[in-house]
Motif scaffolding. Structure first.
Motif, short mmCIF file in Angstrom:
data_model
loop_
_atom_site.label_atom_id
_atom_site.label_comp_id
_atom_site.label_asym_id
_atom_site.label_seq_id
_atom_site.Cartn_x
_atom_site.Cartn_y
_atom_site.Cartn_z
N TRP A 206 32.07 38.20 51.11
CA TRP A 206 32.30 39.06 52.27
C TRP A 206 33.65 38.66 52.87
N GLN A 207 34.62 39.56 52.78
CA GLN A 207 35.96 39.28 53.28
C GLN A 207 36.18 39.95 54.62
N VAL A 208 36.72 39.19 55.57
CA VAL A 208 37.02 39.72 56.89
C VAL A 208 37.78 41.03 56.75
N ALA A 209 37.29 42.08 57.41
CA ALA A 209 37.80 43.44 57.19
C ALA A 209 39.31 43.53 57.37
N ASN A 210 39.82 42.89 58.40
CA ASN A 210 41.26 42.97 58.64
C ASN A 210 42.05 42.47 57.44
N SER A 211 41.63 41.34 56.87
CA SER A 211 42.32 40.79 55.70
C SER A 211 42.02 41.60 54.44
N TYR A 212 40.81 42.13 54.33
CA TYR A 212 40.44 42.96 53.18
C TYR A 212 41.43 44.11 53.01
N HIS A 213 41.83 44.71 54.12
CA HIS A 213 42.76 45.84 54.06
C HIS A 213 44.22 45.38 54.04
N GLN A 214 44.52 44.23 54.67
CA GLN A 214 45.89 43.71 54.69
C GLN A 214 46.31 43.15 53.34
N LYS A 215 45.37 42.56 52.61
CA LYS A 215 45.69 41.79 51.41
C LYS A 215 44.90 42.29 50.19
N PRO A 216 45.20 43.50 49.71
CA PRO A 216 44.41 44.05 48.59
C PRO A 216 44.51 43.23 47.31
N TYR A 217 45.61 42.51 47.13
CA TYR A 217 45.75 41.77 45.87
C TYR A 217 44.86 40.53 45.84
N ARG A 218 44.52 39.99 46.99
CA ARG A 218 43.54 38.92 47.02
C ARG A 218 42.17 39.45 46.56
N ARG A 219 41.83 40.64 47.04
CA ARG A 219 40.57 41.25 46.59
C ARG A 219 40.59 41.46 45.07
N LEU A 220 41.70 41.98 44.56
CA LEU A 220 41.81 42.21 43.12
C LEU A 220 41.75 40.89 42.34
N MET A 221 42.29 39.84 42.91
CA MET A 221 42.23 38.53 42.28
C MET A 221 40.77 38.08 42.14
N MET A 222 40.01 38.23 43.22
CA MET A 222 38.59 37.87 43.18
C MET A 222 37.85 38.71 42.14
N GLN A 223 38.13 40.00 42.12
CA GLN A 223 37.46 40.88 41.17
C GLN A 223 37.85 40.56 39.74
N THR A 224 39.10 40.16 39.52
CA THR A 224 39.54 39.77 38.18
C THR A 224 38.74 38.59 37.67
N TRP A 225 38.38 37.68 38.55
CA TRP A 225 37.56 36.53 38.17
C TRP A 225 36.06 36.86 38.22
N GLY A 226 35.72 38.12 38.44
CA GLY A 226 34.34 38.56 38.29
C GLY A 226 33.53 38.67 39.56
N ALA A 227 34.13 38.49 40.72
CA ALA A 227 33.38 38.52 41.98
C ALA A 227 33.21 39.95 42.50
N LYS A 228 32.12 40.17 43.24
CA LYS A 228 31.95 41.38 44.04
C LYS A 228 32.49 41.09 45.43
N VAL A 229 33.25 42.03 45.98
CA VAL A 229 33.89 41.79 47.28
C VAL A 229 33.55 42.93 48.23
N HIS A 230 33.14 42.57 49.46
CA HIS A 230 32.81 43.56 50.49
C HIS A 230 33.63 43.29 51.74
N PRO A 231 34.09 44.33 52.42
CA PRO A 231 34.70 44.11 53.74
C PRO A 231 33.62 43.74 54.75
N SER A 232 33.96 42.84 55.65
CA SER A 232 33.00 42.40 56.67
C SER A 232 33.56 42.67 58.07
#
Length: 500
Positions: A206-232
């Motif tokens: 669960w990624q803090v919503a503000n950062s989830y939208h500010q930093k999309p490549y961090r989300r993609l990094m997590m997903q590349t390593w197989g994680a599910k990511v949700h805005p919080s």
């Protein structure tokens, strides 16, 4: 202009030297791969000769973590059960953490052995370099000598894998299938995703919503390593839905994201929760930073006069400073140890030292810490990893005991320092350590005024390659200083539980 750095050995080749002197266009930072030491096309014959000379012993990865609590004459107050207000028992935490981490959370042992499986993974990036920032010194025209311990060479680009790897290891060893967590800027979430991928764990973040939208490549990094990511906050948990009902456009906070992850772990038997900061076992794992650094400073023949690190939850700061505090307690050294927090979320400098929840919904144990109130939601500053309402209980205790000091700095001054650092030392820092850079520059300029040649040691906990949108705002003149509201903090502090 001469730069000086401590070169870590490659674990897969014969260890090489510690001190290297590079000049002109020579490479200022040498990183290792898991196959062989890599050098740039501009790496000079002089530098290669320095490598071959092996004139100084290599610094090795520590084989033990250090527990500061063992050396404190006054022990920190225990966490409390929120219903009984009695000290937490191990069984109270068993639904969230594996047994070994619960033991580490409460241990009074001075040193804890690092498992071989963890050490082997650490070798992908550790030891990390200690670098003298000579070009920054020259820019500032200061007699101070500035060193920084750089943790950005890890796969995730920060210090966070130092604890993500052992947490994933202990969970996998006890047969856990799924781990859940929160993340702010995404440094911790990407680190746990990386570690989970190595041990075959499913990871949900669960990624803090503000950062989830500010930093999309961090989300993609997590997903590349197989994680599910949700805005919080999200609509997947009761805690998230409650926040969204009161504020549909909530920017989120680490406290809210923790509530969501803890809720999911508590209701699923095959799932455990992992935390990237605050707790004792997390700070314990990070002490590999300081243990390495003590030996590296010795190789340079230096003793730090001032040690500076940014603080949000406190793991990076503790990782560097706690082994030095041990030496300070022994009377071997006497540095000033300074924590730096954002002006918009100043838990150490403006919070109260009290028992409070570690999350917004009140699902965690009560911890004695410096807090702004568990439902305090900081303004959306770009240092997302520092947007936490409380400080690690152990750091709070050390602060109360007088072993360290704290200041807060607004984000524009931090980004000004980051630009100076990037244009002299070549590394673009993450927004979080820009606070340490700004404080280091302040100290170096004071030395310029007084003529003192102090040795300043700074924690540089990660790179900012996925934070360039923040730099874009600064360079366009669109970044503004955000501060806390006294009324907002008073309202939040009024909800802190009253524990006698």
């Amino acid at each position: 202009m001469t730069s000086q750095l401590l070169l870590p050995p490659n674990p897969f080749t014969r260890p090489v030297s510690a001190k290297v002197f590079l000049t002109g266009d020579d490479l200022t930072l040498i990183r290792k791969s898991n196959q062989a030491t890599r050098v740039s096309n501009g790496f000079s014959l002089r530098a290669k000769a320095a490598l071959r000379s092996n004139h100084s012993s290599s610094v090795e990865i520590p084989n033990q973590w250090y527990n500061l609590i063992a050396d404190l004459s006054v022990k920190p107050p225990p966490p409390l059960h929120p219903k009984t207000l009695e000290p937490i028992k191990p069984e109270d935490l068993s639904h969230l953490f594996p047994n070994e981490l619960i033991k580490q959370e409460a241990t009074l042992e001075r040193f804890i052995d690092i498992p071989e499986e963890v050490l082997e993974i650490y070798k992908l990036w550790r030891p990390t370099p200690l670098i003298r920032a000579k070009r920054l010194e020259k820019l500032l025209q200061t007699p101070a000598r500035i060193y920084f311990k750089y943790e950005g060479s890890s796969p995730a680009g920060s210090h966070k894998p130092n604890t993500a790897v052992p947490q994933a290891y202990y969970n996998a060893k006890e047969g856990v299938k799924n781990v859940v967590t929160e993340t702010g800027a995404g440094q911790w979430g990407s680190s746990l995703a990386f570690a989970s991928s190595l041990f075959g764990l499913d990871c949900e973040v669960w990624q803090v919503a503000n950062s989830y939208h500010q930093k999309p490549y961090r989300r993609l990094m997590m997903q590349t390593w197989g994680a599910k990511v949700h805005p919080s906050p999200s609509d997947l948990t009761e805690a998230g839905r409650k926040i969204l009902e009161s504020d549909p456009s909530s920017p989120g906070s680490l406290g809210i994201a923790i509530s969501e992850a803890v809720e999911v772990a508590a209701r699923n038997e095959d799932t455990k929760y992992c935390l990237g900061s605050v707790l004792n076992h997390v700070l314990l794992h990070q002490t590999v930073i300081g243990e390495e650094c003590i030996k590296q400073m010795e190789d340079f023949g230096e003793t730090p006069d001032v040690i500076i690190g940014c603080t949000g939850g406190g793991s990076n700061f503790a990782g560097l400073s706690f082994p030095f505090i041990r030496e300070k307690l022994k009377g071997n050294i006497s540095p000033v140890i300074r924590a730096v927090e954002p002006s918009a979320c100043p838990s150490l400098t403006k919070g109260v030292y009290a028992y409070d929840f570690g999350d917004t919904a009140g699902l965690t144990p009560l911890m004695k810490m410096h807090t702004l109130g568990h439902d305090f939601i900081p303004d959306p500053i770009h240092a997302g990893g520092l947007r936490y309402h409380g400080m690690a209980p152990l750091i709070s205790h050390v602060y109360e005991q007088g072993f360290m000091e704290a200041i807060s700095i607004p984000q524009i001054e931090c980004f000004q320092g980051a630009i100076q650092f990037a244009r002299t030392e070549g590394i673009i820092p993450a927004p979080e350590p820009t606070h340490a850079i700004a404080a280091t520059i302040r100290e170096a300029l004071r030395c310029k005024e007084t003529g003192e040649a102090k040795v300043i040691l700074m924690a540089m906990c990660g790179h900012g390659h996925f934070d360039l949108s923040s730099y874009d705002k600064y360079l366009k003149g669109e970044l503004v200083d955000l501060s806390f509201s006294e009324d907002k903090i008073r309202e939040s502090l009024s909800k802190v539980p009253h524990v006698v």
